[in-house]
Design an enzyme around this catalytic site. Structure first.
Site, short mmCIF file in Angstrom:
data_model
loop_
_atom_site.label_atom_id
_atom_site.label_comp_id
_atom_site.label_asym_id
_atom_site.label_seq_id
_atom_site.Cartn_x
_atom_site.Cartn_y
_atom_site.Cartn_z
N HIS A 125 -0.60 4.81 7.24
CA HIS A 125 0.07 5.43 6.10
C HIS A 125 0.34 6.91 6.35
CE1 HIS A 125 -2.53 2.10 4.61
NE2 HIS A 125 -1.41 1.74 4.02
N SER A 141 0.80 -1.23 0.00
CA SER A 141 0.00 0.00 0.00
C SER A 141 0.83 1.27 0.00
CB SER A 141 -0.94 0.01 1.21
OG SER A 141 -0.21 -0.08 2.42
N ASP A 176 -3.55 8.21 7.76
CA ASP A 176 -4.43 7.29 8.46
C ASP A 176 -3.59 6.45 9.41
OD1 ASP A 176 -3.31 5.14 7.07
OD2 ASP A 176 -5.05 4.78 5.79
#
Length: 372
Positions: free
Chosen positions: A333, A41, A330
């Site tokens: 991340h 991610s 978040d």
């Protein structure tokens, strides 16, 4: 202009727009160093939008992308990611999302990364595209290149290209639980060797296809991630994760040195992401942030409940007023500002941060140690 001439004009322009069939595009394969992106991610530009997964592994909804992308692209941040900036520094357009059906032109490379992916197939199996499958995507592209460009141009494309990786973190995060050992029945050393072994096999697979230049990050300090702390009694850091990620980074560095000796022409840029993240979490103000341990978007302690966007089971979430004040966007991340900082260090950082080459050096069509 007559009808026949009009037809010829239209056909000519269509050919010019189709990358693989145009002479212009063929020149681009020679003149530009392509960028192929693999990983998780931290690098996923939205591939998970196009696989059968859950919203835990997607970020194609508000407020993701709020600082740059409208509508949200699927990137796990408020804006651009490290590969986006690397492409910019290399004079390339944003590298296309491989699984996006609208993309069929990969003149400048492809991004295969998938949120939740690990080096081990078992890491988030069924919810992300693992590293071995991402390598198969490259193999599929190679076949297309050979069909459309011929062997000579394809060989040059693959040998000049840079292959950029972010991988390993999910292999250690996915088994986290309340067991005495999160990696049971393996010892730390056994488990890390499996992860590093799989990563090195992918490197070897790229090398077999002519790839020579690898960029990769160390695994970040996951032990004190907001998402990890929020789930632990007393919201403490996970010391075992700290031990494991340190071991991973040590073994990764050692393996890269071995591969440099083993594989002809193999060159790499290893970016010490772990240290750079730790620095920003511990001393955020030095890097332009106000908060280093809490997420801008989320809920619960440290914003560590993975609820940003309200589509992951928990519908309520908080969103800070100034995203750039928070290192974490978040609970897992960082924000776009940090991604730009990391990209700059990966691109032309000093050898204490990125070594033995940096990406700027690797993006030269031919690079040898004697050149620098």
């Amino acid at each position: 202009m007559g009808f026949a001439n009009t037809q010829l004009f239209v056909i000519f322009n269509l050919l010019m727009l189709r990358g693989y069939s145009s002479s212009s595009s063929q020149r681009h394969f020679v003149e530009h160093v392509a960028l192929f992106v693999f990983g998780d991610s931290l690098f996923d530009p939205g591939n998970n939008n196009y696989i059968n997964t859950t919203t835990d592994f997607q970020a194609n909804f508000w407020p993701y992308g709020i600082s740059y992308f409208d509508p949200p692209s699927g990137r796990f941040s408020d804006g651009r990611l490290i590969p986006d900036f690397i492409a910019e520094y290399a004079g390339l357009p944003i590298i296309p999302t491989y699984l996006d059906p609208r993309n069929n032109e990969f003149v400048y490379g492809a991004n295969f990364a998938s949120g939740g992916a690990g080096a081990l197939v078992e890491s988030h199996a069924g919810f992300a595209v693992d590293l071995k499958t991402q390598l198969q995507y490259l193999y599929d592209l190679e076949k297309q290149f050979r069909q459309n460009l011929g062997d000579s141009k394809t060989d040059k494309l693959l040998s000049n290209a840079v292959y950029l990786f972010s991988c390993g973190g999910n292999d250690y995060l996915s088994p986290v639980g309340n067991n005495d050992s999160i990696l049971y029945p393996y010892t730390h050393d056994q488990y890390v060797r499996m992860v590093i072994g799989n990563i090195s096999e992918v490197f070897k697979g790229i090398h077999e296809k002519g790839g020579r230049k690898i960029g990769i990050t160390t695994v970040a300090p996951l032990a004190c991630w907001p998402s990890v702390r929020a789930e632990r009694p007393g919201n403490t850091c996970n010391e075992e994760l700290d031990v494991i990620t340190s071991l991973h980074n040590q073994q990764l560095s050692k393996k890269l040195v071995e591969l440099e000796e083993e594989l002809e022409g193999f060159k790499y840029a290893l970016f010490d992401l772990n240290t750079e993240v730790s620095n920003r979490m511990k001393n955020p103000s030095k890097y332009g942030f106000k908060v280093g341990d809490t997420a801008c978007c989320g809920s619960g302690p440290f914003g560590g409940i993975y609820s940003c966007g309200g589509k992951r089971g928990v519908t309520e979430f908080d969103l800070c007023d100034n995203i750039n004040d928070y290192y974490f966007f978040d609970s897992n991340h960082n924000n776009e500002v940090a991604n730009r900082q990391y990209a700059e260090l990966l691109w032309d950082g000093e050898s204490s941060v990125t070594a033995p080459y940096n990406l700027k050096e690797l993006f030269l069509p031919q690079v040898t140690k004697e050149s620098f």
